[in-house]
Design an enzyme around this catalytic site. Structure first.
Site, PDB file in Angstrom:
ATOM      1  N   LYS A  22      10.839  12.957   0.778  1.00 57.37           N
ATOM      2  CA  LYS A  22       9.738  12.292   1.502  1.00 57.37           C
ATOM      3  C   LYS A  22      10.264  11.571   2.738  1.00 57.37           C
ATOM      4  O   LYS A  22       9.728  11.733   3.839  1.00 57.37           O
ATOM      5  CB  LYS A  22       9.077  11.285   0.551  1.00 57.37           C
ATOM      6  CG  LYS A  22       8.265  10.194   1.202  1.00 57.37           C
ATOM      7  CD  LYS A  22       7.799   9.226   0.131  1.00 57.37           C
ATOM      8  CE  LYS A  22       7.168   7.971   0.664  1.00 57.37           C
ATOM      9  NZ  LYS A  22       8.085   7.086   1.410  1.00 57.37           N
ATOM     10  N   ASN A  23      11.330  10.777   2.554  1.00 57.30           N
ATOM     11  CA  ASN A  23      11.776   9.910   3.650  1.00 57.30           C
ATOM     12  C   ASN A  23      12.555  10.650   4.738  1.00 57.30           C
ATOM     13  O   ASN A  23      12.937  10.052   5.740  1.00 57.30           O
ATOM     14  CB  ASN A  23      12.612   8.746   3.095  1.00 57.30           C
ATOM     15  CG  ASN A  23      11.742   7.740   2.359  1.00 57.30           C
ATOM     16  OD1 ASN A  23      10.517   7.834   2.393  1.00 57.30           O
ATOM     17  ND2 ASN A  23      12.375   6.784   1.690  1.00 57.30           N
ATOM     18  N   CYS A 117       3.262   0.523   1.241  1.00 55.32           N
ATOM     19  CA  CYS A 117       3.528  -0.107  -0.050  1.00 55.32           C
ATOM     20  C   CYS A 117       3.593  -1.615   0.076  1.00 55.32           C
ATOM     21  O   CYS A 117       4.071  -2.141   1.078  1.00 55.32           O
ATOM     22  CB  CYS A 117       4.867   0.381  -0.573  1.00 55.32           C
ATOM     23  SG  CYS A 117       4.736   1.876  -1.510  1.00 55.32           S
ATOM     24  N   ARG A 122       6.787  -6.227   6.209  1.00 56.78           N
ATOM     25  CA  ARG A 122       7.441  -5.038   6.769  1.00 56.78           C
ATOM     26  C   ARG A 122       7.356  -5.124   8.295  1.00 56.78           C
ATOM     27  O   ARG A 122       6.613  -4.382   8.933  1.00 56.78           O
ATOM     28  CB  ARG A 122       6.750  -3.739   6.292  1.00 56.78           C
ATOM     29  CG  ARG A 122       6.642  -3.534   4.798  1.00 56.78           C
ATOM     30  CD  ARG A 122       7.900  -3.066   4.131  1.00 56.78           C
ATOM     31  NE  ARG A 122       8.358  -1.737   4.440  1.00 56.78           N
ATOM     32  CZ  ARG A 122       8.125  -0.658   3.703  1.00 56.78           C
ATOM     33  NH1 ARG A 122       7.364  -0.745   2.643  1.00 56.78           N
ATOM     34  NH2 ARG A 122       8.651   0.506   4.018  1.00 56.78           N
ATOM     35  N   ASP A 305      14.908   1.767  -3.552  1.00 55.29           N
ATOM     36  CA  ASP A 305      13.866   2.672  -4.058  1.00 55.29           C
ATOM     37  C   ASP A 305      14.150   3.188  -5.468  1.00 55.29           C
ATOM     38  O   ASP A 305      13.331   3.913  -6.037  1.00 55.29           O
ATOM     39  CB  ASP A 305      13.689   3.866  -3.104  1.00 55.29           C
ATOM     40  CG  ASP A 305      12.897   3.480  -1.861  1.00 55.29           C
ATOM     41  OD1 ASP A 305      12.410   2.338  -1.787  1.00 55.29           O
ATOM     42  OD2 ASP A 305      12.764   4.330  -0.958  1.00 55.29           O
ATOM     43  N   ARG A 397       1.789   9.469  -3.472  1.00 55.02           N
ATOM     44  CA  ARG A 397       2.338   9.337  -2.119  1.00 55.02           C
ATOM     45  C   ARG A 397       3.785   9.816  -2.060  1.00 55.02           C
ATOM     46  O   ARG A 397       4.252  10.241  -1.005  1.00 55.02           O
ATOM     47  CB  ARG A 397       2.276   7.873  -1.645  1.00 55.02           C
ATOM     48  CG  ARG A 397       0.875   7.417  -1.281  1.00 55.02           C
ATOM     49  CD  ARG A 397       0.905   6.047  -0.655  1.00 55.02           C
ATOM     50  NE  ARG A 397       1.931   6.001   0.360  1.00 55.02           N
ATOM     51  CZ  ARG A 397       2.485   4.891   0.821  1.00 55.02           C
ATOM     52  NH1 ARG A 397       2.098   3.717   0.373  1.00 55.02           N
ATOM     53  NH2 ARG A 397       3.430   4.934   1.733  1.00 55.02           N
TER      54      ARG A 397
HETATM   55  C1  UD1 Z   1      12.742   2.904   4.512  1.00 54.85           C
HETATM   56  C2  UD1 Z   1      12.151   3.793   3.456  1.00 54.85           C
HETATM   57  C3  UD1 Z   1      11.911   3.018   2.177  1.00 54.85           C
HETATM   58  C4  UD1 Z   1      13.201   2.348   1.740  1.00 54.85           C
HETATM   59  C5  UD1 Z   1      13.808   1.519   2.871  1.00 54.85           C
HETATM   60  C6  UD1 Z   1      15.172   0.937   2.533  1.00 54.85           C
HETATM   61  C7  UD1 Z   1      10.903   5.466   4.658  1.00 54.85           C
HETATM   62  C8  UD1 Z   1       9.589   6.040   4.996  1.00 54.85           C
HETATM   63  N1  UD1 Z   1      10.913   4.356   3.928  1.00 54.85           N
HETATM   64  O1  UD1 Z   1      11.788   1.875   4.784  1.00 54.85           O
HETATM   65  O2  UD1 Z   1      11.455   3.931   1.182  1.00 54.85           O
HETATM   66  O3  UD1 Z   1      12.916   1.514   0.644  1.00 54.85           O
HETATM   67  O4  UD1 Z   1      13.966   2.336   4.039  1.00 54.85           O
HETATM   68  O5  UD1 Z   1      16.036   1.952   2.175  1.00 54.85           O
HETATM   69  O6  UD1 Z   1      11.943   6.017   4.980  1.00 54.85           O
HETATM   70  N2  UD1 Z   1      13.146  -5.065   8.826  1.00 54.85           N
HETATM   71  C9  UD1 Z   1      12.960  -6.052   9.785  1.00 54.85           C
HETATM   72  N3  UD1 Z   1      12.541  -5.659  11.023  1.00 54.85           N
HETATM   73  C10 UD1 Z   1      12.324  -4.350  11.350  1.00 54.85           C
HETATM   74  C11 UD1 Z   1      12.537  -3.377  10.378  1.00 54.85           C
HETATM   75  C12 UD1 Z   1      12.941  -3.761   9.113  1.00 54.85           C
HETATM   76  O7  UD1 Z   1      13.140  -7.233   9.520  1.00 54.85           O
HETATM   77  O8  UD1 Z   1      11.947  -4.087  12.514  1.00 54.85           O
HETATM   78  C13 UD1 Z   1      13.577  -5.481   7.474  1.00 54.85           C
HETATM   79  C14 UD1 Z   1      12.577  -5.050   6.393  1.00 54.85           C
HETATM   80  O9  UD1 Z   1      11.559  -5.988   6.220  1.00 54.85           O
HETATM   81  C15 UD1 Z   1      13.477  -4.944   5.189  1.00 54.85           C
HETATM   82  C16 UD1 Z   1      14.801  -4.461   5.770  1.00 54.85           C
HETATM   83  O10 UD1 Z   1      14.758  -4.771   7.154  1.00 54.85           O
HETATM   84  O11 UD1 Z   1      13.668  -6.197   4.610  1.00 54.85           O
HETATM   85  C17 UD1 Z   1      15.055  -2.992   5.625  1.00 54.85           C
HETATM   86  O12 UD1 Z   1      13.948  -2.267   6.115  1.00 54.85           O
HETATM   87  P1  UD1 Z   1      14.110  -0.765   6.609  1.00 54.85           P
HETATM   88  O13 UD1 Z   1      15.482  -0.294   6.271  1.00 54.85           O
HETATM   89  O14 UD1 Z   1      13.677  -0.676   8.020  1.00 54.85           O
HETATM   90  O15 UD1 Z   1      13.095   0.007   5.678  1.00 54.85           O
HETATM   91  P2  UD1 Z   1      11.925   0.978   6.091  1.00 54.85           P
HETATM   92  O16 UD1 Z   1      12.352   1.873   7.214  1.00 54.85           O
HETATM   93  O17 UD1 Z   1      10.682   0.189   6.231  1.00 54.85           O
END
Ligand code: UD1
Length: 420
Positions: A22-23, A117, A122, A305, A397
């Protein structure tokens, strides 16, 4: 409302083939916006997030054909608008993946702040800071993010925090920026490497795949290609836990065991019997399940995850397990649902403390997010008696036809409609 009805207590036996991730599939579909030519994707999982992104791209004028069995054809040259439809974007966090490609390929994009989710806040500040470094003007007002740039220019982007989403978005945007971009403190998840491989197959120049520092030399344009998505390590991990918690004997084929090292080590520490092949993993559940202590970390650490699924397994361990969640501050809503099934699970700040019990008992439970759903299904498969699981829309999903896949392994699980 659909629910899963599970008659638990049956050891799972048999073989399953891993689906595409998925990711990885979602950002790859988004990256197809960069292609000046048709893209063919294989091993695209038939999950509702893929259909949501298909809907987003189609409503923006792109041609997307998906057969529901892995094969997807995209032609984004017919794009008619760079504004993404809010009602679909809200359905999942990954919809923000289209912003980098839109900005890079069309010089503009408008995407509402994504939903998805309920794992806590986020934010997308790191994505936006990266776009600004590449020369874009970015505004965020009333829930909508708008970005513009005549031409993106290569830059040095040091992520202050490891983020999968920000790494993906900035990597995609940098592929057609003018000059060289250096991305530092990148996330190194296999799905990012898969996205980078896809970009390279489209003609991008990227050095340092899978490393903390990636160097991207901007090219004028990217072309279409034919690409097969990597195996879904989180789906594989969930079915391995299902095998262990039911004390079964399950083989997952066509996967990449190297992407699951942290989980495999933990399962071994928990006393489970593993056979790790070149592209398959066999798990044989063993008793007693031993307690462990683990923290979630960015890859190659233990993935957030798989946290809820591992907690489900630990409910039946002999002793006390601690799982510390370091990525998402709200990933605990499943804990009370495991308690309904008889688990002894307590949350204290970022720690989940699980005191192993002898038996779980079937109960009605509600999946609050995708992976929590995976964990509740695992726990229900091990629980004595009947469980009903609502929140199936979350499970759909991220898990393709979960009840059919588990039925292949001998589970008694059906999807049924209930009147609420
Ligand atoms: C992706 C995955 C999700 C997985 C996560 C961590 C997808 C679609 N989703 O989510 O399944 O659980 O990686 O492996 O690929 N953060 C900030 N600012 C930002 C972006 C992120 O503070 O601009 C924080 C987030 O709140 C979180 C951490 O950084 O605490 C990690 O987030 P991130 O690695 O970006 O996860 P996602 O890309 O949202």
């Amino acid at each position: 409302m659909a629910r899963l009805v599970v008659q638990g207590g049956i050891p799972l036996h048999g073989r399953l083939e891993a689906n595409g991730a998925k990711n990885a599939a979602l950002p790859i579909m988004a990256a197809a916006l960069l292609a000046k030519g048709p893209v063919t994707l294989r091993r695209v999982p038939n999950i509702s997030d893929v259909w949501t992104l298909t809907g987003i791209l189609k409503s923006m004028g792109c041609l997307v054909e998906y057969d529901g069995e892995g094969l997807m054809k995209l032609d984004t040259s017919t794009l008619t608008t760079t504004k993404a439809p809010d009602h679909l974007v809200r359905k999942m966090n990954a919809s923000f993946d289209i912003m980098g490609p839109l900005l890079a390929a069309y010089g503009e994009g408008e995407v509402s702040l994504p939903g998805g989710c309920n794992l806590g806040s986020r934010p997308v500040d790191l994505h936006l800071a990266g776009f600004r470094k590449l020369g874009a003007e970015v505004t965020s007002q009333r829930g909508f993010v708008r970005a513009n740039a005549n031409k993106l220019r290569g830059a040095h982007i040091l992520f202050p925090k490891v983020s999968v989403g920000a790494t993906k978005n900035c990597l995609m945007a940098a592929t057609v920026a003018e000059g060289e971009t250096v991305l530092e403190n990148c996330a190194r998840e296999p799905e990012i490497v898969d996205l980078a491989n896809f970009l390279v197959a489209m003609g991008a120049k990227i050095d340092g795949l899978g490393r903390q520092t990636m160097r991207v030399t901007g090219v004028e344009k990217l072309h279409g290609c034919d690409y097969s998505v990597v195996a879904d390590r989180i789906e594989v991990g969930t079915y391995l836990v299902a095998g262990a918690i039911t004390q079964g004997d399950v083989v997952i084929e066509n996967c990449v065991p190297g992407h699951l090292e942290s989980l495999l080590e933990l399962l071994q520490e928990m006393g489970q019997d593993l056979e790790i092949g070149h592209d398959h993993i066999r798990i044989r559940g063993r008793s007693p399940i031993k307690p462990i202590s683990v923290s979630t970390e960015p890859y190659p650490g233990f993935p957030t995850d798989l946290h809820p699924q591992l907690v489900a397994l630990a409910t039946l361990a002999k002793g006390t397990t601690t799982v510390t969640e370091n990525i998402f501050n709200g990933r605990f809503m499943y804990a009370m649902e495991l308690v309904r099934l008889g688990g002894d699970v307590r949350v204290s700040h970022r720690d989940v403390i699980i005191r192993g019990v002898k038996q779980l008992d079937g109960a009605p439970v509600d999946a609050p997010d995708i992976r929590a759903g995976g964990a509740l299904v695992c726990a229900a498969l091990a629980a004595h008696g009947e469980s009903t699981i609502s929140g199936v829309n979350f499970i759909d999903r991220g898990y393709q036809e979960i009840e059919k896949r588990l039925a292949v392994l001998g589970a008694k699980i059906v999807r049924a409609d209930f009147e609420d």
